[in-house]
Design a protein around this motif. Structure first.
Motif, PDB file in Angstrom:
ATOM      1  N   ARG A  67     -15.128  48.509   8.906  1.00 53.28           N
ATOM      2  CA  ARG A  67     -16.404  47.925   8.719  1.00 53.28           C
ATOM      3  C   ARG A  67     -17.457  48.391   9.620  1.00 53.28           C
ATOM      4  N   ALA A  68     -17.198  48.828  10.960  1.00 54.25           N
ATOM      5  CA  ALA A  68     -18.134  49.301  11.689  1.00 54.25           C
ATOM      6  C   ALA A  68     -18.436  50.816  11.307  1.00 54.25           C
ATOM      7  N   ILE A  69     -17.690  51.403  10.902  1.00 50.40           N
ATOM      8  CA  ILE A  69     -18.152  52.709  10.348  1.00 50.40           C
ATOM      9  C   ILE A  69     -18.880  52.730   9.358  1.00 50.40           C
ATOM     10  N   ALA A  70     -18.626  51.700   8.222  1.00 52.21           N
ATOM     11  CA  ALA A  70     -19.458  51.658   7.113  1.00 52.21           C
ATOM     12  C   ALA A  70     -20.770  51.149   7.477  1.00 52.21           C
ATOM     13  N   ALA A  71     -20.935  50.282   8.534  1.00 47.13           N
ATOM     14  CA  ALA A  71     -22.134  49.692   8.972  1.00 47.13           C
ATOM     15  C   ALA A  71     -23.112  50.951   9.717  1.00 47.13           C
ATOM     16  N   LEU A  72     -22.366  51.670  10.378  1.00 41.29           N
ATOM     17  CA  LEU A  72     -22.905  52.737  11.103  1.00 41.29           C
ATOM     18  C   LEU A  72     -23.427  53.692  10.060  1.00 41.29           C
ATOM     19  N   ILE A  73     -22.818  53.954   9.139  1.00 39.62           N
ATOM     20  CA  ILE A  73     -23.222  54.915   7.823  1.00 39.62           C
ATOM     21  C   ILE A  73     -24.248  54.603   6.975  1.00 39.62           C
ATOM     22  N   GLY A  74     -24.321  53.303   6.755  1.00 42.12           N
ATOM     23  CA  GLY A  74     -25.410  52.445   6.313  1.00 42.12           C
ATOM     24  C   GLY A  74     -26.573  52.748   7.013  1.00 42.12           C
ATOM     25  N   ARG A 127      -2.605  43.422  15.221  1.00 39.59           N
ATOM     26  CA  ARG A 127      -3.680  43.879  15.872  1.00 39.59           C
ATOM     27  C   ARG A 127      -4.009  45.221  15.385  1.00 39.59           C
ATOM     28  N   LEU A 128      -3.298  46.136  15.080  1.00 37.56           N
ATOM     29  CA  LEU A 128      -3.584  47.253  14.435  1.00 37.56           C
ATOM     30  C   LEU A 128      -4.469  46.855  13.176  1.00 37.56           C
ATOM     31  N   ASP A 129      -3.898  46.098  12.340  1.00 34.45           N
ATOM     32  CA  ASP A 129      -4.441  45.860  10.984  1.00 34.45           C
ATOM     33  C   ASP A 129      -5.952  45.462  11.468  1.00 34.45           C
ATOM     34  N   LEU A 130      -6.297  44.495  12.308  1.00 26.54           N
ATOM     35  CA  LEU A 130      -7.303  43.879  12.691  1.00 26.54           C
ATOM     36  C   LEU A 130      -8.100  44.950  13.048  1.00 26.54           C
ATOM     37  N   TYR A 131      -7.631  45.692  13.964  1.00 28.78           N
ATOM     38  CA  TYR A 131      -8.515  46.810  14.483  1.00 28.78           C
ATOM     39  C   TYR A 131      -8.901  47.820  13.190  1.00 28.78           C
ATOM     40  N   GLN A 132      -8.126  48.023  12.516  1.00 33.30           N
ATOM     41  CA  GLN A 132      -8.312  49.023  11.526  1.00 33.30           C
ATOM     42  C   GLN A 132      -9.341  48.476  10.532  1.00 33.30           C
ATOM     43  N   LEU A 133      -9.358  46.928  10.376  1.00 32.95           N
ATOM     44  CA  LEU A 133     -10.383  46.433   9.481  1.00 32.95           C
ATOM     45  C   LEU A 133     -11.743  46.337  10.258  1.00 32.95           C
ATOM     46  N   TYR A 134     -11.826  45.967  11.440  1.00 31.27           N
ATOM     47  CA  TYR A 134     -12.867  46.045  12.062  1.00 31.27           C
ATOM     48  C   TYR A 134     -13.636  47.303  12.174  1.00 31.27           C
ATOM     49  N   LEU A 135     -12.632  48.473  12.542  1.00 26.06           N
ATOM     50  CA  LEU A 135     -13.078  49.784  12.692  1.00 26.06           C
ATOM     51  C   LEU A 135     -13.708  50.410  11.421  1.00 26.06           C
TER      52      LEU A 135
END
Length: 106
Positions: free
Chosen positions: A17-24, A7-15
């Motif tokens: 990607r979400a940060i990269a999308a927000l930066i974009g 779950r932590l790995d999954l959250y880390q992956l989503y987090l």
């Protein structure tokens, strides 16, 4: 513990990607802001240049109107006869008729 780490790995992956999308999205917003700002500045500069051209044309037209009125004041019947203009003796009105056929759908 393995499910927790998954779950932590999954959250880390989503987090990440979400940060990269927000930066974009932020980078795109800043780029579009700069582009639209430059377009607005260019438009304003064009309007200013057009207003300057209109002002200079207004001055030129005013000068031409003044010279026209000054020349019209100088024009008198005696000056016209001195320049060779004569009064017409026989005036015949000429009426022109339109002999062309009108447009039709036939």
């Amino acid at each position: 513990m393995t499910t927790l780490t998954r779950r932590l790995d999954l959250y880390q992956l989503y987090l990440s990607r979400a940060i990269a999308a927000l930066i974009g999205i932020c980078a795109l917003s800043v780029f579009l802001y700069i582009v639209f700002l430059m377009l607005a500045v260019g438009h304003t500069a064009g309007r200013t240049a057009a207003r300057d051209n209109v002002d200079s044309l207004t001055v030129e037209v005013s000068a031409l109107e003044t010279s026209y009125l000054r020349d019209m004041e100088k024009l008198t019947p005696t000056l016209a006869t001195e320049l060779g203009f004569v009064r017409p003796v026989d005036v015949t009105p000429v009426y022109a008729q339109d002999t062309r056929a009108p447009l039709s759908l036939q």
